[in-house]
Design a protein around this motif. Structure first.
Motif, PDB file in Angstrom:
ATOM      1  N   PRO A  70       0.825  -1.205   0.000  1.00  0.00           N
ATOM      2  CA  PRO A  70       0.000   0.000   0.000  1.00  0.00           C
ATOM      3  C   PRO A  70       0.862   1.259   0.000  1.00  0.00           C
ATOM      4  O   PRO A  70       2.033   1.228   0.352  1.00  0.00           O
ATOM      5  CB  PRO A  70      -0.751  -0.104   1.319  1.00  0.00           C
ATOM      6  CG  PRO A  70       0.221  -0.781   2.230  1.00  0.00           C
ATOM      7  CD  PRO A  70       0.964  -1.758   1.357  1.00  0.00           C
ATOM      8  N   LYS A  71       0.266   2.357  -0.384  1.00  0.00           N
ATOM      9  CA  LYS A  71       0.909   3.670  -0.301  1.00  0.00           C
ATOM     10  C   LYS A  71       0.392   4.375   0.951  1.00  0.00           C
ATOM     11  O   LYS A  71      -0.719   4.118   1.419  1.00  0.00           O
ATOM     12  CB  LYS A  71       0.589   4.522  -1.535  1.00  0.00           C
ATOM     13  CG  LYS A  71       1.044   3.897  -2.838  1.00  0.00           C
ATOM     14  CD  LYS A  71       2.542   3.817  -2.908  1.00  0.00           C
ATOM     15  CE  LYS A  71       2.963   3.298  -4.273  1.00  0.00           C
ATOM     16  NZ  LYS A  71       4.314   2.797  -4.262  1.00  0.00           N
ATOM     17  N   ALA A  72       1.187   5.270   1.481  1.00  0.00           N
ATOM     18  CA  ALA A  72       0.791   5.984   2.700  1.00  0.00           C
ATOM     19  C   ALA A  72      -0.467   6.818   2.470  1.00  0.00           C
ATOM     20  O   ALA A  72      -1.262   7.013   3.379  1.00  0.00           O
ATOM     21  CB  ALA A  72       1.933   6.868   3.174  1.00  0.00           C
ATOM     22  N   GLU A  73      -0.660   7.296   1.244  1.00  0.00           N
ATOM     23  CA  GLU A  73      -1.791   8.170   0.943  1.00  0.00           C
ATOM     24  C   GLU A  73      -3.082   7.393   0.667  1.00  0.00           C
ATOM     25  O   GLU A  73      -4.146   7.983   0.568  1.00  0.00           O
ATOM     26  CB  GLU A  73      -1.486   9.037  -0.282  1.00  0.00           C
ATOM     27  CG  GLU A  73      -0.274   9.923  -0.119  1.00  0.00           C
ATOM     28  CD  GLU A  73       1.039   9.190  -0.375  1.00  0.00           C
ATOM     29  OE1 GLU A  73       1.016   8.088  -0.954  1.00  0.00           O
ATOM     30  OE2 GLU A  73       2.081   9.710   0.030  1.00  0.00           O
ATOM     31  N   GLU A  74      -2.987   6.093   0.502  1.00  0.00           N
ATOM     32  CA  GLU A  74      -4.164   5.288   0.164  1.00  0.00           C
ATOM     33  C   GLU A  74      -4.845   4.763   1.429  1.00  0.00           C
ATOM     34  O   GLU A  74      -4.204   4.553   2.455  1.00  0.00           O
ATOM     35  CB  GLU A  74      -3.767   4.065  -0.678  1.00  0.00           C
ATOM     36  CG  GLU A  74      -3.211   4.406  -2.012  1.00  0.00           C
ATOM     37  CD  GLU A  74      -2.758   3.173  -2.769  1.00  0.00           C
ATOM     38  OE1 GLU A  74      -2.625   3.298  -3.981  1.00  0.00           O
ATOM     39  OE2 GLU A  74      -2.531   2.121  -2.161  1.00  0.00           O
ATOM     40  N   TYR A  75      -6.120   4.534   1.309  1.00  0.00           N
ATOM     41  CA  TYR A  75      -6.851   3.879   2.383  1.00  0.00           C
ATOM     42  C   TYR A  75      -6.900   2.396   2.058  1.00  0.00           C
ATOM     43  O   TYR A  75      -7.572   1.981   1.124  1.00  0.00           O
ATOM     44  CB  TYR A  75      -8.267   4.445   2.529  1.00  0.00           C
ATOM     45  CG  TYR A  75      -9.079   3.692   3.550  1.00  0.00           C
ATOM     46  CD1 TYR A  75      -8.792   3.806   4.900  1.00  0.00           C
ATOM     47  CD2 TYR A  75     -10.114   2.846   3.164  1.00  0.00           C
ATOM     48  CE1 TYR A  75      -9.514   3.109   5.845  1.00  0.00           C
ATOM     49  CE2 TYR A  75     -10.845   2.150   4.100  1.00  0.00           C
ATOM     50  CZ  TYR A  75     -10.542   2.283   5.438  1.00  0.00           C
ATOM     51  OH  TYR A  75     -11.259   1.594   6.371  1.00  0.00           O
ATOM     52  N   ALA A  76      -6.161   1.597   2.806  1.00  0.00           N
ATOM     53  CA  ALA A  76      -6.153   0.148   2.593  1.00  0.00           C
ATOM     54  C   ALA A  76      -7.063  -0.484   3.629  1.00  0.00           C
ATOM     55  O   ALA A  76      -6.822  -0.366   4.831  1.00  0.00           O
ATOM     56  CB  ALA A  76      -4.735  -0.389   2.732  1.00  0.00           C
TER      57      ALA A  76
END
Length: 128
Positions: free
Chosen positions: A26-32
């Protein structure tokens, strides 16, 4: 042109996820959305010697929220301190916090019965 401040070799392996252009997630900016979030095993306790504590100019305790990227095994890959005004904490205190985060262990995040990489936010109290 000056060299890049962050060498490319730092962002290899599991750390490559932190590159914006990397296909890894995941990316830090994404909501996983995970079935279970990563959980810190134990309570983080920041112990500062009196020599470092004397350099702090805090009137009351300071709570920092350290964002940590946790891999599938529960080991911290990287940690990031929040923005704070320059001079609030000395370089030695920041180094102590960074060193402390490398020893943390997590119960990894779970998604569809599989352990996955995820970001965890851990509160750390800095006492004056």
């Amino acid at each position: 042109m000056p060299p890049d401040s962050l060498p490319v070799r730092v962002l290899l392996g599991k750390r490559a996820t932190l590159l914006l252009t990397s296909p890894l997630r995941p990316k830090a900016e994404e909501y996983a959305q995970n079935d279970q979030l990563p959980t810190l095993l134990g309570v983080p306790k920041l112990v500062l010697p009196d020599s470092l504590r004397a350099g702090l100019h805090l009137a009351k305790p300071l709570q920092l929220y350290v964002v940590t990227f946790v891999d599938e095994t529960g080991a911290p890959v990287t940690s990031d301190l929040p923005y704070m005004p320059q001079g609030l904490l000395t370089d030695a205190v920041i180094a102590r916090i960074a060193e402390m985060t490398s020893h943390w262990r997590f119960k990894p995040a779970v998604k569809l019965s599989h352990e996955v990489r995820a970001f965890a936010t851990v509160p750390v109290m800095v006492e004056p």
